[in-house]
Structures are given as structure tokens and as C-alpha cells.
Design an enzyme around this catalytic site. Structure first.
Site, mmCIF file in Angstrom:
data_model
loop_
_atom_site.group_PDB
_atom_site.id
_atom_site.type_symbol
_atom_site.label_atom_id
_atom_site.label_comp_id
_atom_site.label_asym_id
_atom_site.label_seq_id
_atom_site.Cartn_x
_atom_site.Cartn_y
_atom_site.Cartn_z
ATOM 1 N N SER A 35 32.244 31.061 45.994
ATOM 2 C CA SER A 35 30.891 30.713 45.550
ATOM 3 C C SER A 35 30.601 29.212 45.653
ATOM 4 O O SER A 35 29.443 28.812 45.788
ATOM 5 C CB SER A 35 30.678 31.169 44.109
ATOM 6 N N GLY A 72 32.898 34.977 44.594
ATOM 7 C CA GLY A 72 33.931 35.807 44.005
ATOM 8 C C GLY A 72 35.152 36.008 44.872
ATOM 9 O O GLY A 72 36.112 36.666 44.455
ATOM 10 N N ASN A 101 39.189 31.279 42.359
ATOM 11 C CA ASN A 101 39.081 32.557 41.651
ATOM 12 C C ASN A 101 40.448 33.139 41.310
ATOM 13 O O ASN A 101 40.596 33.814 40.283
ATOM 14 C CB ASN A 101 38.252 33.553 42.478
ATOM 15 N N ASP A 182 26.388 28.131 33.592
ATOM 16 C CA ASP A 182 27.674 28.820 33.423
ATOM 17 C C ASP A 182 28.852 27.853 33.329
ATOM 18 O O ASP A 182 29.977 28.241 33.054
ATOM 19 C CB ASP A 182 27.913 29.823 34.554
ATOM 20 N N HIS A 185 29.687 26.492 38.173
ATOM 21 C CA HIS A 185 29.127 26.242 39.501
ATOM 22 C C HIS A 185 28.285 24.972 39.522
ATOM 23 O O HIS A 185 27.402 24.796 38.665
ATOM 24 C CB HIS A 185 28.284 27.442 39.946
#
Length: 209
Positions: A35, A72, A101, A182, A185
Site C-alpha cells: 500500500s 496488503g 505487512n 490510520d 499510511h
């Protein structure tokens, strides 16, 4: 003697033309990431990969960029997808931005290292240059894990003679205002900084004959 000189002159011109052609031949850059490279949560065209395309044009460097990043994505996902991507795009340069991740899920560092090592080998077997983009884990994952994770990229770079960006979020990670809600990011404002972290290691690869 004159005939010999003419032949030498023609040969020299042809050699120079061939060299110029080789230098200016368009290169294909394949970016395989997660991402952080897939423009998650920001306007299309604002991510560092898109900014890289713009910089290449501004620098008058003949290169096209294929962004095969998926939000992801893990190292095993990248390893699984890479053979088809190499066959389809035949890249001259492969940028691997994966591992975050795996780390956030607390997966074994050895597993991520094995997958990344396999990806580098696949790309190099196709005569592509490779650049690894490193990442750090938050301190709450424990000193042993975070150090092992971060050092993995340096070790891989050294073992495989690949270019390395030690930490893509240098100058970003310590600035909460540069992250989305979040807190994972980066915002669009952070991506020029990310590109500035990546460009010094990337430029020699794309400019090299």
C-alpha cells in the site's frame, strides 16, 4: 592509406552510434510493493511511484514505470506474482518494496527474508538490476524483532549486491502530521519526501548504460 582511414572513421561512427543507442534505449522499471507504493488513501498520481515517473520525464530519462503494487501485499504474495510480472514486462530494473505487512503481522523475519531473497534471485536471473526498499517496525514490537527486521534488508542487499534504500519513511515516520488517520499510511504530502529517499539509490541504476 586513405581507404584504411575511411574504414576506421566509419567503424568509429558506427561504434559511437551503437553506444548512444544503448544509452538512450528506453528502460522498463517494475515496482512490486504494498500500500505504501499503491497510493492507498491518496489521490491517484500523488504517490511516490507516480512522482518517480514525473521525475524521469523531467530528467529526460527514457524509462517507463510499471506499478505492480497491491495494498496488503506480503513478501509471499510478491514472490508468487513476480514470475508472471517478469515474463510480461521484461524489466531492466525491479524495485521491491515489501516486508511491512509481514512485520506488522509479526511473521518470522527469516520467512520474509527467504521470500525477498527468492524475488531478488528471480529478477537477477532475468538480468534485471534490483533495488530493495527497507522498512522499520514500530518499537512496540520489541527491540529484538525490530532490529532483526531492519537489518534483514541490509544483509540481503549485501549478499545479493542489490541497491538499498535503508528506510523509505526517513523524515516521515517521526512526523504524525504526514500520516493519514490510520497512522500507518503517509499522506500525499509525504510522498515527495519518500521519493527523495529513493532517488539517490535509484538514479544510478536507471542512468547506467
Amino acid at each position: 592509406m586513405l581507404a584504411i582511414l575511411k574504414k576506421l572513421s566509419v567503424a568509429a561512427v558506427l561504434t559511437l552510434a551503437a553506444s548512444a543507442s544503448a544509452y538512450s534505449a528506453p528502460k522498463t522499471v517494475l515496482v512490486v510493493g504494498d500500500s505504501l507504493s499503491a497510493e492507498y488513501g491518496i489521490t491517484r498520481g500523488a504517490g511516490w511511484v507516480s512522482l518517480l515517473e514525473q521525475k524521469l520525464k523531467a530528467e529526460k530519462i527514457a524509462a517507463s514505470v510499471v506499478n505492480a503494487s497491491i495494498s496488503g501485499e506480503t513478501t509471499i504474495g510478491g514472490r508468487t506474482r513476480l514470475p508472471a510480472l517478469l515474463a510480461q514486462h521484461r524489466p531492466d530494473i525491479v524495485v521491491i518494496e515489501l516486508g511491512a505487512n509481514d512485520g506488522l503481522r509479526g511473521l518470522p523475519v527469516a520467512s520474509a527474508e527467504g521470500n525477498l531473497r527468492a524475488m531478488v534471485a528471480m529478477a537477477q536471473q532475468k538480468n534485471a538490476k534490483v533495488m530493495l526498499v527497507g522498512m522499520r517496525m514500530p518499537p512496540n514490537y520489541g527491540r529484538a524483532y525490530t532490529d532483526s527486521f531492519f537489518n534483514m534488508f541490509k544483509k540481503l542487499s549485501s549478499d545479493t549486491r542489490s541497491a538499498l534504500v535503508p528506510f523509505m519513511l526517513e523524515g516521515v515516520a517521526d512526523k504524525p502530521a504526514l500520516f493519514q488517520q490510520d497512522r500507518l499510511h503517509p499522506t500525499a504530502a509525504a510522498h515527495p519526501i519518500i521519493l527523495n529517499n529513493i532517488w539517490p539509490q535509484f538514479a544510478p541504476l536507471v542512468k547506467k548504460q
